[in-house]
Design a protein around this motif. Sequence first.
Motif, PDB file in Angstrom:
ATOM      1  N   LEU A 236       0.868  -1.492   0.230  1.00 32.70           N
ATOM      2  CA  LEU A 236      -0.127   0.235   0.465  1.00 32.70           C
ATOM      3  C   LEU A 236       0.618   1.343   0.016  1.00 32.70           C
ATOM      4  CD1 LEU A 236      -2.579  -1.092   2.698  1.00 32.70           C
ATOM      5  CD2 LEU A 236      -2.886  -1.779  -0.095  1.00 32.70           C
ATOM      6  N   ILE A 237       1.757   0.589   0.032  1.00 31.81           N
ATOM      7  CA  ILE A 237       2.897   2.443   0.033  1.00 31.81           C
ATOM      8  C   ILE A 237       4.203   1.916  -0.896  1.00 31.81           C
ATOM      9  CG2 ILE A 237       5.245   3.601   1.352  1.00 31.81           C
ATOM     10  CD1 ILE A 237       3.969   2.143   3.384  1.00 31.81           C
ATOM     11  N   GLU A 238       4.028   3.224  -1.610  1.00 35.24           N
ATOM     12  CA  GLU A 238       4.423   4.069  -3.080  1.00 35.24           C
ATOM     13  C   GLU A 238       6.088   3.723  -2.581  1.00 35.24           C
ATOM     14  OE1 GLU A 238       4.302   6.212  -7.044  1.00 35.24           O
ATOM     15  OE2 GLU A 238       2.364   5.019  -6.727  1.00 35.24           O
ATOM     16  N   GLU A 239       5.944   5.204  -2.022  1.00 30.11           N
ATOM     17  CA  GLU A 239       7.419   5.563  -2.081  1.00 30.11           C
ATOM     18  C   GLU A 239       7.954   5.310  -0.681  1.00 30.11           C
ATOM     19  OE1 GLU A 239       7.347   9.641  -3.807  1.00 30.11           O
ATOM     20  OE2 GLU A 239       5.866   9.247  -5.526  1.00 30.11           O
TER      21      GLU A 239
ATOM     22  N   ARG B 247      19.122  16.092  -2.438  1.00 26.36           N
ATOM     23  CA  ARG B 247      18.523  15.597  -2.820  1.00 26.36           C
ATOM     24  C   ARG B 247      17.263  14.451  -1.993  1.00 26.36           C
ATOM     25  NH1 ARG B 247      20.897  13.616  -6.790  1.00 26.36           N
ATOM     26  NH2 ARG B 247      19.881  14.326  -8.814  1.00 26.36           N
ATOM     27  N   ILE B 248      18.248  14.019  -0.606  1.00 27.54           N
ATOM     28  CA  ILE B 248      17.243  13.302   0.267  1.00 27.54           C
ATOM     29  C   ILE B 248      15.764  13.893   1.162  1.00 27.54           C
ATOM     30  CG2 ILE B 248      18.933  12.695   1.927  1.00 27.54           C
ATOM     31  CD1 ILE B 248      16.398  10.315   0.440  1.00 27.54           C
ATOM     32  N   MET B 249      16.651  14.967   1.697  1.00 27.36           N
ATOM     33  CA  MET B 249      16.277  15.829   2.338  1.00 27.36           C
ATOM     34  C   MET B 249      14.421  16.859   1.174  1.00 27.36           C
ATOM     35  SD  MET B 249      16.685  15.536   5.014  1.00 27.36           S
ATOM     36  CE  MET B 249      15.217  16.570   6.196  1.00 27.36           C
ATOM     37  N   ARG B 250      14.971  17.033  -0.232  1.00 24.27           N
ATOM     38  CA  ARG B 250      13.357  17.601  -0.863  1.00 24.27           C
ATOM     39  C   ARG B 250      12.656  16.030  -0.790  1.00 24.27           C
ATOM     40  NH1 ARG B 250      17.012  17.985  -4.580  1.00 24.27           N
ATOM     41  NH2 ARG B 250      16.678  16.721  -6.101  1.00 24.27           N
ATOM     42  N   TYR B 251      12.880  15.179  -0.990  1.00 24.93           N
ATOM     43  CA  TYR B 251      12.168  13.941  -1.351  1.00 24.93           C
ATOM     44  C   TYR B 251      11.598  13.776   0.413  1.00 24.93           C
ATOM     45  CZ  TYR B 251      13.970  11.869  -5.485  1.00 24.93           C
ATOM     46  OH  TYR B 251      14.357  11.196  -6.759  1.00 24.93           O
ATOM     47  N   TYR B 252      12.400  14.119   0.810  1.00 21.14           N
ATOM     48  CA  TYR B 252      11.959  13.772   2.893  1.00 21.14           C
ATOM     49  C   TYR B 252      10.690  13.931   3.407  1.00 21.14           C
ATOM     50  CZ  TYR B 252      11.018  13.381   8.081  1.00 21.14           C
ATOM     51  OH  TYR B 252      11.216  13.135   9.325  1.00 21.14           O
ATOM     52  N   LYS B 253      10.431  15.775   2.593  1.00 23.74           N
ATOM     53  CA  LYS B 253       9.521  17.603   2.762  1.00 23.74           C
ATOM     54  C   LYS B 253       8.924  17.377   2.080  1.00 23.74           C
ATOM     55  CE  LYS B 253      13.279  20.691   4.150  1.00 23.74           C
ATOM     56  NZ  LYS B 253      13.342  22.104   2.993  1.00 23.74           N
ATOM     57  N   THR B 254       8.219  15.863   1.215  1.00 25.06           N
ATOM     58  CA  THR B 254       7.008  15.538   0.078  1.00 25.06           C
ATOM     59  C   THR B 254       6.302  14.247   1.101  1.00 25.06           C
ATOM     60  OG1 THR B 254       8.257  14.356  -1.428  1.00 25.06           O
ATOM     61  CG2 THR B 254       7.927  16.104  -1.842  1.00 25.06           C
TER      62      THR B 254
END
Length: 269
Positions: free
Chosen positions: A45-48, A198-205
């Motif tokens: 159920l989790i995509e990202e 880049r990882i923090m950008r993903y984390y914020k979403t």
Amino acid sequence: PELKGSLWAELYRVVSPEISSKPGPWDNSVVPFASQMIDACTDPLIEEVTIVGSAQVVKTEVLLNTCGYYIHYEPSPILFVYPTLDQARKFSKEKLYYMLRDSACFKDLVKIEKSRDRDNATLHKNYPGGSLDIVGANSPSGLAQLSKRIVILDDCDRFPVSAGDEGDPAELAEKRSTSFPNRKKIRVSTPTVKDHSRIMRYYKTSNQMKYKVPCPHCNHLQVLKWQNFKWDVEENKVDLFNVEQIHNPETVAYACESCGTLIEEKYKR
């Protein structure tokens, strides 16, 4: 039967002596904070999934267990991306090889004997139901492979800005999963430069979950923060105008943000 990734690891994964000081069957109680990460990485159920962590805190083991799950228990095509081709080869030879060698569930699924067989190439593994490709983010051709249901980006803060002239390697890799409705995108890294990470950008979403630990004195749950570490500092007068600070790391302790009590090293585990 449906099986969470963390339970799969306890049932099937063997940790090799070459990569751990505590070899043997995987035990979730040794690193309890890893279980929820493994389960998220294998939850349909989790995509990202985005994992932000410091160095040497079991991130690679989480990815190995995830990889093993999708080879053995839920066979799927997998793309594993490292910053460089050399790091991709190193992962395959020093981490993946030992997991496949020592975990009995892979014995009849993946060939690991050293040969020139295409199925056993260092960066390509075939198994019933899928295949694993391990590539470098600096190699545009490696990111333009066939479609992959599971895309894993490891140490993605160290990916180049562009893979040749092709653009962001992270985006290129994740596009490989577009045709799968049950696709999975997993990003893992230690953060580097603030505002450029880049990882923090993903984390914020993401839902931005954080791991909390209880104070052994008042049981208050808290996220560990660097500013709450305390240690003795002595001052040594060098001359009339200068004072030298002497730090004593032997005395380091953590101040609980709730009760203020110093948590000593003996409570670390």
